[in-house]
Design a protein around this motif. Structure first.
Motif, short mmCIF file in Angstrom:
data_model
loop_
_atom_site.label_atom_id
_atom_site.label_comp_id
_atom_site.label_asym_id
_atom_site.label_seq_id
_atom_site.Cartn_x
_atom_site.Cartn_y
_atom_site.Cartn_z
N ARG A 137 0.52 -0.91 0.30
CA ARG A 137 0.28 0.09 0.11
C ARG A 137 1.15 1.24 0.21
O ARG A 137 1.93 1.23 0.28
CB ARG A 137 -0.96 0.39 1.10
CG ARG A 137 -0.49 0.66 2.92
CD ARG A 137 -1.52 0.46 3.47
NE ARG A 137 -1.06 0.27 4.97
CZ ARG A 137 0.15 -0.46 5.64
NH1 ARG A 137 0.20 -1.47 5.44
NH2 ARG A 137 0.88 -0.04 6.36
N GLN A 138 -0.02 2.17 0.02
CA GLN A 138 1.25 3.15 -0.13
C GLN A 138 0.42 4.52 0.95
O GLN A 138 -0.78 4.39 1.01
CB GLN A 138 0.70 4.19 -1.28
CG GLN A 138 2.01 3.61 -2.65
CD GLN A 138 1.64 4.79 -3.32
OE1 GLN A 138 0.61 5.69 -3.39
NE2 GLN A 138 3.52 4.45 -3.97
N GLU A 139 0.91 5.19 1.62
CA GLU A 139 0.77 6.30 2.93
C GLU A 139 1.56 7.36 2.86
O GLU A 139 3.02 7.83 3.21
CB GLU A 139 1.36 5.49 4.62
CG GLU A 139 0.34 4.23 4.79
CD GLU A 139 0.53 3.74 6.26
OE1 GLU A 139 1.71 4.22 6.63
OE2 GLU A 139 -0.18 3.46 6.34
N ASN A 140 1.18 8.18 2.74
CA ASN A 140 1.51 9.52 2.71
C ASN A 140 2.36 10.16 1.52
O ASN A 140 3.48 10.37 1.52
CB ASN A 140 2.22 10.09 3.82
CG ASN A 140 1.95 10.09 5.42
OD1 ASN A 140 0.48 10.63 5.32
ND2 ASN A 140 2.20 9.45 6.61
N LYS A 142 3.94 7.66 -0.07
CA LYS A 142 5.71 6.63 0.07
C LYS A 142 4.96 5.11 0.11
O LYS A 142 3.84 4.89 0.71
CB LYS A 142 6.24 7.08 0.91
CG LYS A 142 6.96 8.46 1.43
CD LYS A 142 7.78 8.69 2.78
CE LYS A 142 8.45 9.62 2.64
NZ LYS A 142 9.30 10.27 3.97
N ASP A 143 5.48 4.34 -1.02
CA ASP A 143 5.45 2.60 -0.63
C ASP A 143 5.42 2.48 0.72
O ASP A 143 6.28 2.51 2.04
CB ASP A 143 6.30 2.39 -1.86
CG ASP A 143 5.96 2.60 -3.35
OD1 ASP A 143 5.25 3.13 -3.67
OD2 ASP A 143 7.29 2.03 -3.74
N VAL A 144 4.59 1.58 1.45
CA VAL A 144 4.79 0.80 2.17
C VAL A 144 4.75 -0.50 1.58
O VAL A 144 4.23 -1.81 1.34
CB VAL A 144 3.58 0.36 3.31
CG1 VAL A 144 3.96 -0.09 4.58
CG2 VAL A 144 3.42 2.04 3.68
N GLU A 149 5.21 -3.95 6.75
CA GLU A 149 3.91 -4.19 7.66
C GLU A 149 4.29 -5.75 8.86
O GLU A 149 3.89 -4.96 9.92
CB GLU A 149 2.88 -4.94 6.45
CG GLU A 149 1.95 -5.41 6.75
CD GLU A 149 1.09 -5.53 5.90
OE1 GLU A 149 0.28 -4.76 5.75
OE2 GLU A 149 0.86 -6.84 4.88
N ASP A 152 6.16 -3.77 11.85
CA ASP A 152 4.88 -3.32 12.37
C ASP A 152 4.26 -4.97 12.98
O ASP A 152 4.10 -4.19 14.55
CB ASP A 152 4.05 -2.24 11.81
CG ASP A 152 4.76 -1.19 11.00
OD1 ASP A 152 5.62 -0.78 11.93
OD2 ASP A 152 3.85 -0.61 10.05
#
Length: 288
Positions: A137-140, A142-144, A149, A152
């Motif tokens: 996915r992407q957050e802000n 940026k690639d995650v 994941e 985390d």
């Protein structure tokens, strides 16, 4: 036998010190009992001294002299400071206790690593390089990746384990993910009130959190996270060939702590002397 007299204005303050000094006296008496027994005072003297101690411990005025006065038991008032120092030193966890804590931290890391890998990839399986590098996915903007994941999820499980297990044996000596902020008025780093942090986040005041430090686990004096003894951060490498290259994350350009890394800031801000922060991983255990 001497008796003690204090005025009404003195009584309140001295009474507040009574509980503390009783503990100190007990320590000193125990120390005396542990010493040589070949030399003893006459029985009548011992009884007289015990009576004086018993009487004065019921009245703090005897062991704490005010300016111009003299305590009835001079040896007690002179040794209170030394006893306080001994009590303060006893608050710091010793090497055996720290080793026990580190064993729990490593155990929690291994359990979290095993459970997440099994839940995600099946019994006995680990992620492949392709799976680790997969963008989920992407957050802000940026690639995650899958590696992020998984890290985390393992962090969350490990920290829950630490909270549970250390809470059973050292409930006052550790804090999970405390947030420290530099206080320019005192020139010291201090832990922020979690309620205040939640309030800032709720109100979108993220600029107030810029430059704060958030280690995963901090070991400290009982009930005082500002008196830090050890600092630990969890690291969960996604691939086996990354285990030997565990390192502290460097702060990017534009960050208040650039060009330092996490370990350098933890040491400078939170630790004293030769103490260094430690990384904890399921594969390598505790490393620096």
């Amino acid at each position: 036998m001497s008796t003690c007299h204090i005025g009404p204005r003195q009584a309140g303050a001295r009474q507040r010190r009574c509980s503390e000094v009783l503990t100190l006296v007990a320590l000193m008496l125990l120390a005396g009992c542990a010493g040589t027994t070949s030399q003893r005072a006459p029985t009548r003297y011992a009884q007289s001294m015990n009576s004086a101690v018993d009487g004065c411990l019921r009245n703090p005025g005897c062991y704490t002299a005010t300016p111009g006065d003299e305590a009835v038991i001079p040896w007690l008032s002179r040794t209170v400071d030394a006893a306080r120092t001994a009590v303060a030193a006893a608050k710091v966890l010793d090497a055996a206790e720290v080793a026990r804590i580190e064993s729990i931290l490593v155990g929690c890391a291994k359990d979290a690593n095993f459970k997440v890998n099994e839940d995600e990839f099946g019994q006995g399986n680990r992620p492949t390089r392709e799976q680790c590098n997969e963008v989920v996915r992407q957050e802000n903007g940026k690639d995650v990746t899958r590696a992020m994941e998984l890290g985390d999820k393992k962090h969350d499980l490990a920290l829950a384990c630490v909270q549970r297990e250390l809470g059973k044996i050292f409930p006052e000596n550790f804090t999970v993910q405390p947030r420290y902020k530099y206080d320019p008025q005192t020139s010291r780093w201090r832990m922020l009130d979690p309620k205040k942090v939640a309030e800032w986040i709720r109100d979108g005041l993220f600029d107030l959190l810029l430059g704060t430090l958030v280690p995963d686990v901090v070991i400290h004096e009982p009930g005082n996270p500002d008196k830090v003894q050890r600092v630990y951060d969890y690291k969960f490498p996604c691939l086996p060939d990354k285990m030997d290259s565990l390192k502290w994350r460097s702060y990017p350009k534009g960050h208040p702590h650039h060009p330092h890394n996490q370990g350098e800031k933890y040491k400078d801000a939170l630790l004293t002397g030769d103490q260094k922060p430690s990384m904890v991983s399921p594969q390598m255990g505790v490393t620096q």
